[in-house]
Design a protein around this motif. Structure first.
Motif, mmCIF file in Angstrom:
data_model
loop_
_atom_site.group_PDB
_atom_site.id
_atom_site.type_symbol
_atom_site.label_atom_id
_atom_site.label_comp_id
_atom_site.label_asym_id
_atom_site.label_seq_id
_atom_site.Cartn_x
_atom_site.Cartn_y
_atom_site.Cartn_z
ATOM 1 N N ASN A 104 1.083 -0.709 0.184
ATOM 2 C CA ASN A 104 -0.062 -0.256 0.002
ATOM 3 C C ASN A 104 1.114 1.478 -0.208
ATOM 4 O O ASN A 104 2.021 1.120 0.354
ATOM 5 N N PRO A 110 -3.575 10.977 -6.058
ATOM 6 C CA PRO A 110 -3.436 9.640 -6.763
ATOM 7 C C PRO A 110 -3.154 9.068 -8.127
ATOM 8 O O PRO A 110 -2.845 7.762 -8.764
ATOM 9 N N GLU A 111 -3.541 9.894 -9.088
ATOM 10 C CA GLU A 111 -3.421 9.357 -10.825
ATOM 11 C C GLU A 111 -2.093 9.133 -10.482
ATOM 12 O O GLU A 111 -1.769 8.168 -12.234
ATOM 13 N N TYR A 113 -0.361 7.222 -8.400
ATOM 14 C CA TYR A 113 0.300 5.968 -8.587
ATOM 15 C C TYR A 113 -0.886 4.988 -9.204
ATOM 16 O O TYR A 113 0.152 3.747 -9.207
ATOM 17 N N GLU A 114 -1.511 5.167 -10.013
ATOM 18 C CA GLU A 114 -2.566 4.589 -10.791
ATOM 19 C C GLU A 114 -1.534 3.881 -11.723
ATOM 20 O O GLU A 114 -1.996 3.062 -12.351
ATOM 21 N N GLU A 119 -3.843 1.134 -6.246
ATOM 22 C CA GLU A 119 -5.731 1.517 -6.620
ATOM 23 C C GLU A 119 -6.641 2.053 -5.713
ATOM 24 O O GLU A 119 -6.343 1.509 -4.269
ATOM 25 N N THR A 120 -7.495 2.883 -5.348
ATOM 26 C CA THR A 120 -7.936 3.375 -4.240
ATOM 27 C C THR A 120 -8.750 2.464 -4.060
ATOM 28 O O THR A 120 -9.579 1.574 -4.310
ATOM 29 N N CYS A 121 -8.869 2.123 -2.621
ATOM 30 C CA CYS A 121 -9.294 0.767 -1.832
ATOM 31 C C CYS A 121 -10.520 1.661 -1.083
ATOM 32 O O CYS A 121 -11.022 0.365 -0.406
ATOM 33 N N ALA A 122 -10.526 2.630 -1.083
ATOM 34 C CA ALA A 122 -12.333 3.187 -0.215
ATOM 35 C C ALA A 122 -13.219 2.534 -1.089
ATOM 36 O O ALA A 122 -12.911 2.570 -2.673
ATOM 37 N N VAL A 126 -9.549 2.088 4.207
ATOM 38 C CA VAL A 126 -10.131 4.512 4.277
ATOM 39 C C VAL A 126 -8.323 4.120 4.924
ATOM 40 O O VAL A 126 -8.534 3.645 5.627
#
Length: 133
Positions: A104, A110-111, A113-114, A119-122, A126
């Motif tokens: 993690n 975020p863009e 690291y995508e 991926e966003t995990c929310a 959280v």
């Protein structure tokens, strides 16, 4: 400009200074002296011997890994250095993290690291922290 990437941590003074220059939270020299060298892998980027970028993976080496301290000096941003640091760290994770490991990071962008498969995990998970004083 020529940049050299190595798999070694910065010195504690370099680490503290680059975090500050990149607008990240402060760390003390004493904390950096204790923490640096205990990571799973570190990547340093140097220009003419000066630290201008860095990143690390910390964790227990088997079940959990966290990507941390991704920073590039503002004078050297927009030259692909953050991408090169992440490519090196992700390559290390691909070679060393077991398939069941939890990998993690906390993302301010975020863009970015995508591009590396994060991926966003929310709302399932959280991210939380315990702020220091």
């Amino acid at each position: 400009m020529d940049y050299e990437l190595t798999e070694e941590p910065p010195t504690p003074r370099e680490f503290v200074a680059l975090r500050r220059a990149a607008g990240m939270g402060d760390r003390t020299i004493e904390a950096a002296e204790t923490g640096l060298g205990n990571e799973c892998v570190a990547v340093s980027v140097r220009a003419d011997g000066d630290l201008v970028g860095m990143g690390r993976v910390v964790g227990d080496g088997a079940t959990v890994f966290q990507v941390v301290d991704i920073a590039v000096d503002p004078d050297h941003q927009s030259r692909g250095l953050g991408r090169r640091v992440m490519e090196r760290l992700v390559s290390w994770l691909d070679a060393n993290a077991p398939p069941t490991a939890y990998v993690n990071l906390i993302a301010s962008e975020p863009e970015f690291y995508e591009r590396f498969g994060f991926e966003t995990c929310a709302p399932t998970l959280v991210g939380m922290d315990r702020p220091s004083e």
